[in-house]
Motif scaffolding. Structure first.
Motif, PDB file in Angstrom:
ATOM      1  N   GLU A  38     -64.493  -5.136 -17.258  1.00  0.00           N
ATOM      2  CA  GLU A  38     -63.771  -3.903 -17.571  1.00  0.00           C
ATOM      3  C   GLU A  38     -62.543  -3.752 -16.655  1.00  0.00           C
ATOM      4  N   PRO A  39     -61.476  -3.145 -17.152  1.00  0.00           N
ATOM      5  CA  PRO A  39     -60.279  -2.921 -16.328  1.00  0.00           C
ATOM      6  C   PRO A  39     -60.575  -2.002 -15.140  1.00  0.00           C
ATOM      7  N   ILE A  40     -59.716  -2.095 -14.152  1.00  0.00           N
ATOM      8  CA  ILE A  40     -59.861  -1.266 -12.954  1.00  0.00           C
ATOM      9  C   ILE A  40     -58.766  -0.213 -12.897  1.00  0.00           C
ATOM     10  N   LYS A  41     -58.968   0.783 -12.075  1.00  0.00           N
ATOM     11  CA  LYS A  41     -57.989   1.846 -11.862  1.00  0.00           C
ATOM     12  C   LYS A  41     -56.831   1.289 -11.033  1.00  0.00           C
ATOM     13  N   LEU A  42     -55.615   1.673 -11.404  1.00  0.00           N
ATOM     14  CA  LEU A  42     -54.417   1.242 -10.679  1.00  0.00           C
ATOM     15  C   LEU A  42     -54.438   1.811  -9.258  1.00  0.00           C
ATOM     16  N   ARG A  59     -50.938  -6.260 -15.166  1.00  0.00           N
ATOM     17  CA  ARG A  59     -51.487  -5.259 -16.079  1.00  0.00           C
ATOM     18  C   ARG A  59     -50.559  -5.123 -17.280  1.00  0.00           C
ATOM     19  N   THR A  60     -51.025  -4.385 -18.271  1.00  0.00           N
ATOM     20  CA  THR A  60     -50.181  -4.069 -19.419  1.00  0.00           C
ATOM     21  C   THR A  60     -49.446  -2.761 -19.118  1.00  0.00           C
ATOM     22  N   ASN A  61     -48.837  -2.156 -20.120  1.00  0.00           N
ATOM     23  CA  ASN A  61     -48.194  -0.853 -19.936  1.00  0.00           C
ATOM     24  C   ASN A  61     -49.214   0.251 -19.679  1.00  0.00           C
ATOM     25  N   ASP A  62     -50.470   0.007 -20.021  1.00  0.00           N
ATOM     26  CA  ASP A  62     -51.547   0.939 -19.697  1.00  0.00           C
ATOM     27  C   ASP A  62     -51.806   0.800 -18.196  1.00  0.00           C
ATOM     28  N   ASP A  64     -54.101   1.639 -16.106  1.00  0.00           N
ATOM     29  CA  ASP A  64     -55.430   1.238 -15.650  1.00  0.00           C
ATOM     30  C   ASP A  64     -55.971   0.075 -16.474  1.00  0.00           C
ATOM     31  N   SER A  65     -55.169  -0.981 -16.642  1.00  0.00           N
ATOM     32  CA  SER A  65     -55.554  -2.099 -17.517  1.00  0.00           C
ATOM     33  C   SER A  65     -55.745  -3.429 -16.798  1.00  0.00           C
ATOM     34  N   ALA A  66     -55.579  -3.465 -15.475  1.00  0.00           N
ATOM     35  CA  ALA A  66     -55.707  -4.728 -14.745  1.00  0.00           C
ATOM     36  C   ALA A  66     -57.149  -5.234 -14.783  1.00  0.00           C
ATOM     37  N   THR A  67     -57.285  -6.534 -15.025  1.00  0.00           N
ATOM     38  CA  THR A  67     -58.616  -7.156 -15.018  1.00  0.00           C
ATOM     39  C   THR A  67     -58.596  -8.349 -14.070  1.00  0.00           C
ATOM     40  N   SER A  86     -44.676   8.863 -11.685  1.00  0.00           N
ATOM     41  CA  SER A  86     -43.931   8.480 -12.883  1.00  0.00           C
ATOM     42  C   SER A  86     -43.351   7.067 -12.775  1.00  0.00           C
ATOM     43  N   SER A  87     -43.424   6.459 -11.596  1.00  0.00           N
ATOM     44  CA  SER A  87     -42.996   5.078 -11.369  1.00  0.00           C
ATOM     45  C   SER A  87     -44.089   4.387 -10.540  1.00  0.00           C
ATOM     46  N   PRO A  88     -45.228   4.087 -11.207  1.00  0.00           N
ATOM     47  CA  PRO A  88     -46.434   3.674 -10.476  1.00  0.00           C
ATOM     48  C   PRO A  88     -46.455   2.250  -9.944  1.00  0.00           C
ATOM     49  N   GLY A  89     -45.623   1.372 -10.466  1.00  0.00           N
ATOM     50  CA  GLY A  89     -45.557   0.017  -9.938  1.00  0.00           C
ATOM     51  C   GLY A  89     -46.793  -0.826 -10.194  1.00  0.00           C
ATOM     52  N   TYR A  90     -46.932  -1.875  -9.379  1.00  0.00           N
ATOM     53  CA  TYR A  90     -48.015  -2.861  -9.490  1.00  0.00           C
ATOM     54  C   TYR A  90     -48.709  -2.975  -8.140  1.00  0.00           C
ATOM     55  N   ALA A  91     -50.026  -3.061  -8.163  1.00  0.00           N
ATOM     56  CA  ALA A  91     -50.832  -3.021  -6.944  1.00  0.00           C
ATOM     57  C   ALA A  91     -50.861  -4.359  -6.217  1.00  0.00           C
ATOM     58  N   VAL A  92     -50.279  -4.382  -5.037  1.00  0.00           N
ATOM     59  CA  VAL A  92     -50.367  -5.547  -4.148  1.00  0.00           C
ATOM     60  C   VAL A  92     -51.727  -5.495  -3.462  1.00  0.00           C
TER      61      VAL A  92
END
Length: 133
Positions: A38-42, A59-62, A64-67, A86-92
């Motif tokens: 299941e995807p994880i929370k951003l 992730r996708t545009n969603d 909380d979609s990273a797997t 509004s500009s959430p970025g990508y989780a390092v």
């Protein structure tokens, strides 16, 4: 749990964009996307920046979609950082400690389109084994 189940073993770097990033963790060499958990929370609001050599969740545009997929930054990609809700970025979540030269080699490979996937390396770049240290 992905490492414990050997999920990454035999997957490929399937997206390579020179001057930007290399991405892996989800496809087999024949272009089949593996079934994930299941995807994880951003969690991009963690104070870490998408700098050269850092590893982040794809992730996708969603939001909380990273797997399982991740990417390694081959440039300072601050535009991928969290700046606001509004500009959430990508989780390092990590950093290349040794082998950045190999990352540079991967970044320079010739790419093509495989199925509906652009920027796919012409020659497979296979992740043989992932393990905890």
């Amino acid at each position: 749990s992905y490492i414990d189940s050997k999920f990454f073993d035999g997957t490929v770097f399937h997206r390579v964009i020179k001057g930007f990033m290399i991405q892996g963790g989800g496809f087999t060499p024949d272009g089949v996307q593996k079934k994930t958990k299941e995807p994880i929370k951003l969690e991009s609001n963690n104070g870490l920046s998408n700098k050269i050599g850092t590893v982040a969740m794809a992730r996708t545009n969603d939001l909380d979609s990273a797997t399982s997929q991740f990417f390694i930054n081959v440039a300072d990609n601050k535009f991928l950082d969290y700046t606001s809700p509004s500009s959430p970025g990508y989780a390092v979540f990590g950093k290349v400690i040794t082998g950045i030269e190999l990352v540079s080699e991967i970044e320079s490979v010739e790419t093509t389109t495989k199925g509906s996937n652009p920027d796919w390396p012409v020659e497979d770049i296979i992740i043989l084994k992932v393990y905890k240290k």
